[in-house]
Enzyme design. Structure first.
Site, short mmCIF file in Angstrom:
data_model
loop_
_atom_site.label_atom_id
_atom_site.label_comp_id
_atom_site.label_asym_id
_atom_site.label_seq_id
_atom_site.Cartn_x
_atom_site.Cartn_y
_atom_site.Cartn_z
N HIS A 118 1.23 3.88 1.96
CA HIS A 118 1.69 4.61 3.14
C HIS A 118 3.22 4.66 3.11
O HIS A 118 3.88 3.72 2.66
CB HIS A 118 1.22 3.93 4.43
N HIS B 151 6.21 -4.92 12.41
CA HIS B 151 5.49 -3.64 12.28
C HIS B 151 5.11 -3.07 13.64
O HIS B 151 4.09 -2.43 13.83
CB HIS B 151 4.23 -3.82 11.41
N HIS C 82 0.86 -1.19 0.00
CA HIS C 82 0.00 0.00 0.00
C HIS C 82 0.89 1.23 0.00
O HIS C 82 2.10 1.15 0.16
CB HIS C 82 -0.98 -0.02 1.18
N ASP D 130 -0.09 -4.21 6.62
CA ASP D 130 -1.03 -3.53 7.51
C ASP D 130 -2.47 -3.94 7.24
O ASP D 130 -2.97 -3.82 6.11
CB ASP D 130 -0.90 -2.01 7.32
N ASP E 54 5.68 4.32 5.15
CA ASP E 54 6.57 3.32 5.77
C ASP E 54 6.61 2.01 5.00
O ASP E 54 7.30 1.07 5.42
CB ASP E 54 6.20 3.11 7.25
N HIS E 55 5.91 1.95 3.88
CA HIS E 55 5.96 0.77 3.02
C HIS E 55 6.37 1.12 1.59
O HIS E 55 6.49 0.24 0.75
CB HIS E 55 4.58 0.08 2.98
N HIS F 266 -7.25 -1.90 5.42
CA HIS F 266 -6.45 -0.88 6.12
C HIS F 266 -7.06 0.48 5.78
O HIS F 266 -8.12 0.56 5.15
CB HIS F 266 -4.99 -1.02 5.66
#
Lengths: 313, 313
Positions: A64, A271, A62, A213, A66-67, A142
């Site tokens: 976001h 995570h 996805h 997530d 942090d990914h 998510h």
């Protein structure tokens, strides 16, 4: 060696000095995949000596940060290193637009092709397949459109039982292909030698499911049923299930519950929210529900050919 | 303490384990600025304990990844840390579009305001000014639209010469403001006490010029004339001036030549190409033209209040 997993980063939200956002390097049946690519992933790849040229397929769960925020840097570095091979990128719709815009603004078009495979389905679908491996999406839930990924080895050919084969002069090397494919052998006398006697069953195809997530989502259980290894996020402990509800994440207990329901071989969790100082608490909580739990840690490399999983470093 | 510079990263092209792309943290007259923001800058800020909340203005020289790919992560982290203050971002046209697109795709709108100041002029212009500091662009010449930045302290008020003032009973504290502003004092007798006798000259305003990626460009000399400290990129040594021509970068000798022509107090060089193993070669080459040269290194902090510049760590 058919399945190794190297954790490049496994913390949530923001990069810190010793807490790297999500990224994993998967080797499965001689295919090499990068899964998620938080900021600093290329530095982690260098640190753990992951060859850049091995990566031809990147799967982003996805968008976001942090990914995902490390992807453009990695693409750019591939260009600087004069990559020529195609690079396949799988991820949510929009990943192409933002990547292309950044390349355009920096006037740094890559000389290699980037092939985008944009995803938008909410049903599990086959997105990659060759003679060694298949990859299916695992629809997650998510705050933004998110997929996990299921990596499965293709069934292997049977191995030859050379000792038994040598008892029959009539069986020639040119017959081996048929034997590996499962065919019986008929002698000139008419006698049929069953394939079972001439071959050894191959090892069961290995599988790995990556669930980044997501809120607790038991309807993924049929998709990941019986996988050898499940990575499932566990951002909070159950003391803060309220935060899970709010941010659509899972507790360690919920991750373990999914592992248990899916009868997986091994669960790896990660995570972790930065609010927790001791990640062993995640393992302890998960193990109240499912015994075979490992904690993801940057630099850890799991060899999944035999159980218990070996942590190599 | 009026001017400190902390190097967060000073290498070119791609991040490596111990080579971080460009970013600098400048403290000048109690203002706090971040200059460029390559991938991993937020991690470097944490490592060197740069307070995130101090940063209200970020200056991006150009949109190549090694100066820019860390910006979206930092913006995102500011949001996660519940920042409320406005954040001002100065950089080339396009920086708003790409930032907004990434925030939109991740559905992670910040609760604080981001004020974009997009630049497109090829002439030096005043882009920031308050009572302490002014910032002008330094138009550079690179493969994409690029600016350096000139940071200058505002002239300070004169200091009071209390010992001399006390000789005159008629001078009251309410007169001090006029004295600091440079006015003479007229006694009731009509006698004029010259300001020079009642005040001490303030220290000369300090200045710092940041010149990121550029080919040799002597027409910037008038803009940066007599600055206390010049940071100027030196990507190659003169043995590979051909690469400078091709990639629009400078050699160490060219950087030193700019420093010499501009009569700067001190030159700091950085942005070393990874082809060189020993960065001391850059210093040696530069010093054939200009003596006062320092090598940028991540984690080095320069205090520029007095010469020679102190390297604090």
């Amino acid at each position: 060696m058919s399945l190794n997993l190297t954790i490049l980063g496994c913390h949530s939200a923001t990069p810190r000095v010793n807490a790297h956002p999500t990224s994993q390097y998967l080797e499965i049946n001689n295919r090499h995949f990068l899964i998620d690519c938080g900021e600093g992933t290329q530095r982690q790849m260098r640190k753990y000596k992951i060859g850049f040229s091995k990566i031809n397929h990147i799967f982003i769960s996805h968008l976001h940060g942090d990914h995902f925020f490390g992807l453009i840097g990695l693409i750019s570095t591939f260009g600087i290193l004069n990559r020529e091979k195609d690079l396949h990128i799988y991820g949510p719709k929009g990943i192409k637009e933002v990547t292309v815009l950044q390349l355009k603004l920096s006037k740094s078009w890559t000389k290699y092709n980037i092939v985008f495979h944009e995803l938008s389905s909410n049903k599990s679908e086959l997105i990659f397949e060759d003679d060694k491996v298949s990859v299916h999406t695992i629809p997650l839930s998510h705050r933004v459109y998110t997929n996990g990924y299921l990596f499965t080895e293709k069934p292997k050919l049977k191995k030859l039982h050379i000792e038994n084969i040598k008892q029959y002069d009539e069986i020639d090397t040119c017959d081996y292909h048929n034997l590996k494919a499962g065919k019986d052998f008929t002698l000139s006398s008419g006698e049929v030698i069953p394939n079972l006697k001439l071959t050894i069953e191959p090892s069961k195809p290995k599988s790995f499911a990556f669930c980044s997530d997501t809120e607790y989502k038991p309807d993924i259980v049929p998709i990941i049923k019986d996988v050898d290894v499940l990575y499932h996020e566990a951002t909070f402990l159950k003391d803060r299930e309220d935060l899970c509800d709010k941010t659509k994440h899972s507790t360690a207990e919920q991750a373990a519950s999914i592992a248990s329901q899916a009868n997986v071989g091994k669960l790896i969790i990660g995570h972790y929210s930065s609010r927790y100082n001791n990640i062993n608490d995640f393992k302890n909580e998960a193990q109240t529900v499912f015994e075979n739990v490992e904690l993801a840690e940057a630099g850890k490399r799991y060899s999944i050919d035999s159980f218990p999983i070996q942590v190599l470093n």
